[in-house]
Design an enzyme around this catalytic site. Structure first.
Site, PDB file in Angstrom:
ATOM      1  N   TYR A 215       0.899  -1.099   0.014  1.00 22.93           N
ATOM      2  CA  TYR A 215      -0.074  -0.042   0.053  1.00 22.93           C
ATOM      3  C   TYR A 215       0.853   1.275  -0.064  1.00 22.93           C
ATOM      4  CZ  TYR A 215      -3.081   3.637   1.730  1.00 22.93           C
ATOM      5  OH  TYR A 215      -3.758   4.738   1.875  1.00 22.93           O
TER       6      TYR A 215
ATOM      7  N   ARG B 275       1.584   6.892  -6.705  1.00 19.89           N
ATOM      8  CA  ARG B 275       0.480   7.863  -6.741  1.00 19.89           C
ATOM      9  C   ARG B 275       0.856   9.166  -6.596  1.00 19.89           C
ATOM     10  NH1 ARG B 275      -5.184   7.119  -3.350  1.00 19.89           N
ATOM     11  NH2 ARG B 275      -3.501   6.991  -1.826  1.00 19.89           N
TER      12      ARG B 275
ATOM     13  N   TYR C  13      -1.114  12.973   6.614  1.00 16.28           N
ATOM     14  CA  TYR C  13      -0.488  11.758   7.722  1.00 16.28           C
ATOM     15  C   TYR C  13       0.961  11.897   8.047  1.00 16.28           C
ATOM     16  CZ  TYR C  13      -4.979   8.863   7.196  1.00 16.28           C
ATOM     17  OH  TYR C  13      -6.096   8.270   7.418  1.00 16.28           O
TER      18      TYR C  13
ATOM     19  N   ARG D 146     -11.314  13.487   2.205  1.00 19.67           N
ATOM     20  CA  ARG D 146     -12.392  12.936   2.809  1.00 19.67           C
ATOM     21  C   ARG D 146     -13.721  12.672   2.070  1.00 19.67           C
ATOM     22  NH1 ARG D 146      -9.332   9.886   6.076  1.00 19.67           N
ATOM     23  NH2 ARG D 146      -7.765  10.932   7.180  1.00 19.67           N
TER      24      ARG D 146
ATOM     25  N   GLU E  80     -14.550  -0.505   6.183  1.00 20.71           N
ATOM     26  CA  GLU E  80     -14.505   1.006   5.678  1.00 20.71           C
ATOM     27  C   GLU E  80     -15.751   1.033   5.140  1.00 20.71           C
ATOM     28  OE1 GLU E  80     -10.511   2.078   4.014  1.00 20.71           O
ATOM     29  OE2 GLU E  80     -11.565   2.707   2.084  1.00 20.71           O
TER      30      GLU E  80
HETATM   31  C1  3EB Z   1      -7.820   6.125   5.950  1.00 18.13           C
HETATM   32  O1  3EB Z   1      -8.491   6.888   6.076  1.00 18.13           O
HETATM   33  C2  3EB Z   1      -8.537   4.842   5.600  1.00 18.13           C
HETATM   34  O2  3EB Z   1      -5.545   5.742   0.079  1.00 18.13           O
HETATM   35  O3  3EB Z   1      -6.912   6.470  -1.356  1.00 18.13           O
HETATM   36  C3  3EB Z   1      -9.518   5.709   2.948  1.00 18.13           C
HETATM   37  C4  3EB Z   1      -9.702   6.221   1.622  1.00 18.13           C
HETATM   38  C5  3EB Z   1      -8.317   4.986   2.853  1.00 18.13           C
HETATM   39  C6  3EB Z   1      -8.792   6.312   0.512  1.00 18.13           C
HETATM   40  C7  3EB Z   1      -6.657   5.992  -0.354  1.00 18.13           C
HETATM   41  C8  3EB Z   1      -7.322   5.254   1.941  1.00 18.13           C
HETATM   42  C9  3EB Z   1      -7.270   5.964   0.589  1.00 18.13           C
HETATM   43  O4  3EB Z   1      -6.583   6.515   5.683  1.00 18.13           O
HETATM   44  C10 3EB Z   1      -7.985   4.383   4.147  1.00 18.13           C
END
Ligand code: 3EB
Length: 329
Positions: free
Chosen positions: A143, A150, A204, A217, A323
């Site tokens: 990942y 990306r 992050y 989001r 999720e």
């Molecule tokens: C998160 O909130 C959970 O890498 O495109 C959610 C939505 C998540 C999109 C992405 C990852 C992605 O981090 C994982």
């Protein structure tokens, strides 16, 4: 022009010219060739494992189709849906860059070229599916390799890697298949929405990998007079930390609290004002099939009769068991 969504357990019975594209989900996919782009998702449908679901975006204006650099796409005025699958076997074996990172970057570079060519440069929603998401490649979780490829492509495609990024999801599927990416893009920019309960994913800290994920989001998109709401894959994360390990019920509740918090943010920006959780359509990704009943109970308490498709997939952090994503039209 109006976008509609149809979910059905049989292939779309409509005349092909109303279809923009869609998804096929199930444990044993038929991979029948369609006239339109279809993202084939090898994931069991947990409501009924013998069934394949067909989810389809429908439009009411003329469509044009194409195949550009391996991207199957169909567009109408102001909107394009595309699908690309890339095998890591097509990666350059002599490159120092690990295969998944290579194909992730290449897929997004091709997507950005197509968007620019078609004059629909704004990514609205992206669906990313990564084989063996928790496996390791070159000493880094796959990942995280995907995130590096990306992120590189967004930068090289002259896209923002912060604020102006699409709504998205990223889930793990069975090992051995291809990286698969589907997307909706349009002529007008997405209005991104963040969740005050969560650190923006693009911010992050480095403990989650050398390169942050590139998504918002949620987002609002405008298609003529229609407002589209996309809620990204949403998990049991508060701040930047996963909560409630080994407790799928608490994780489902926390995820829905996050979706509700995103909808509170949407309320201030939306033409439609406040939206109830029951006004959306959902896909819920459940890591362990035996936990689907528990997830479903919590979902129904909060979303009522809203449509939910439950599928098995690996959420991108090992401790996350569920999720939830959604859209509203
Ligand atoms: C998160 O909130 C959970 O890498 O495109 C959610 C939505 C998540 C999109 C992405 C990852 C992605 O981090 C994982």
């Amino acid at each position: 022009m109006t976008l509609r969504f149809l979910s059905s357990c049989s292939p779309v019975p409509l005349s092909a010219d109303q279809v923009l594209g869609g998804f096929e989900l199930g444990a044993s996919l038929m991979t029948d060739a369609r006239q339109w782009p279809v993202q084939s998702l090898p994931m069991p449908v947990l409501q009924d494992e013998s069934v394949n679901m067909h989810e389809t975006w429908l439009v009411d204006t003329p469509v044009e189709s194409g195949l550009t650099e391996g991207i199957a796409w169909r567009r109408t005025e102001g909107l394009l849906f595309g699908v690309i699958s890339l095998s890591e076997q097509t990666a350059d074996p002599l490159s120092a860059v690990p295969p998944l990172r290579q194909v992730s970057e290449r897929a997004y570079q091709r997507i950005f070229r197509l968007l620019d060519q078609q004059g629909l440069p704004h990514l609205w929603r992206v669906w990313n599916y990564i084989p063996d998401i928790h496996g390791e490649q070159a000493g880094l979780e796959r990942y995280r390799q995907f995130n590096m490829g990306r992120g590189d492509a967004f930068e090289r495609g002259a896209r923002s890697v912060t604020e102006q990024v699409p709504a998205a999801c990223a889930l793990g599927v069975v090992a051995g298949g291809s990286l698969s990416i589907a997307f909706l893009c349009g002529a007008s920019p997405l209005v991104p929405v963040e969740n005050p309960r969560q650190v923006s994913a693009y911010l992050y800290p480095r403990i989650y990998g050398p390169r942050s994920p590139t998504f918002s989001r949620a987002g609002l998109a405008y298609l003529g007079s229609q407002e589209l709401i996309f809620v990204s894959g949403t998990a049991s994360i508060v701040g930047h930390e996963s909560l409630h390990p080994n407790d799928v019920v608490a994780q489902t509740r926390e995820s829905l609290d996050n979706v509700a918090a995103v909808l509170d943010e949407v309320a201030g920006r939306s033409r439609l004002g406040r939206m109830d959780l029951s006004a959306l359509e959902y896909r819920a990704y459940v890591r362990h099939p035996f936990e689907v009943a528990a997830v479903q109970r919590e979902m129904v308490k909060r979303v009522g009769q809203a449509p939910v498709l439950y599928v098995q997939a690996d959420v991108c952090r090992q401790e996350l068991l569920v999720e939830i994503e959604a859209f509203g039209l």
